[in-house]
Design an enzyme around this catalytic site. Sequence first.
Site: not given
Length: 297
Positions: A177, A214
């Site tokens: 992420e 993400k």
Amino acid sequence: MPNQDQTDLIRNGQGFIAALDQSGGSTPKALRLYGVGEDAYGNEAEMFDLVHAMRARIVQSPAFNGDRVVGAILFEMTMDRQIGGKPSAQFLWEDCGVVPFLKVDKGLAAEENGCQVMKPMPDLDALLDRAVANGVYGTKMRSVISAANPAGIKAVVEQQFEVGKQILAKGLVPIIEPEVTITIADKSEAEEMLRDVILAHLDALADDQMVMLKLTLPEVDNLYKPLVDHPRVLKVVALSGGYNREEANDRLSRQTGMIASFSRALTEGLSADQTDEQFNAVLDASIQSIRDASVAG
């Protein structure tokens, strides 16, 4: 090796991943939005008791199941606690049909070159062993990009993939992420740089290595489609990043192959004061809207 049924659900399920991993820094805000002020707890232990009660209420709602929520990201303290008389990750999979993930980062280092890498994680191996023992499928770790700075973005992605390989070695699937701050003036340029650096790292993975990504909802629709289509990527999920649910859903619905992994946008409108009937109705509507946006693309 990752559980094949769980892999199939993440890859093919018609739903999204719930982010229930607020940590020490973000928990007071999450509780305030839930209608629980800082006067309701006297110390950190009481604060975490309250946020666990909120998370358990969400997970135990009849609206929360694998038909629309394919995965859930847990905070470490949530993994160590119980929901419905079972360890949290076990309850998620056995009772809800939801794949459990664990947030493993320890927060952000100071900004350098417009970006923040993760703080060191000297105890990561031990945490990953506990995650495996608890039946966790994968992990999540967050860095932040606040400028279209090539050196900063390179450092963020290099660290993410380096730690990702440590996670893969334990048989877990890492969610990488590198969040792009939604308010920066050069967001579009930063996202283009980020995509290209991630692609280079994906190309360097071994054939048997699979990761998830993400990412912040992009300014240019389907900018991340090459990542969605990459053979080393199990799934690309989107963070809400400060967008309200309506805008996050609208942006997500235009991205082919991306699904949600929302936190604030998921819990928007929920309150500790609501009856179970009210709470479940609001959560059901929220889950349905996020699920619809996730499969729209």
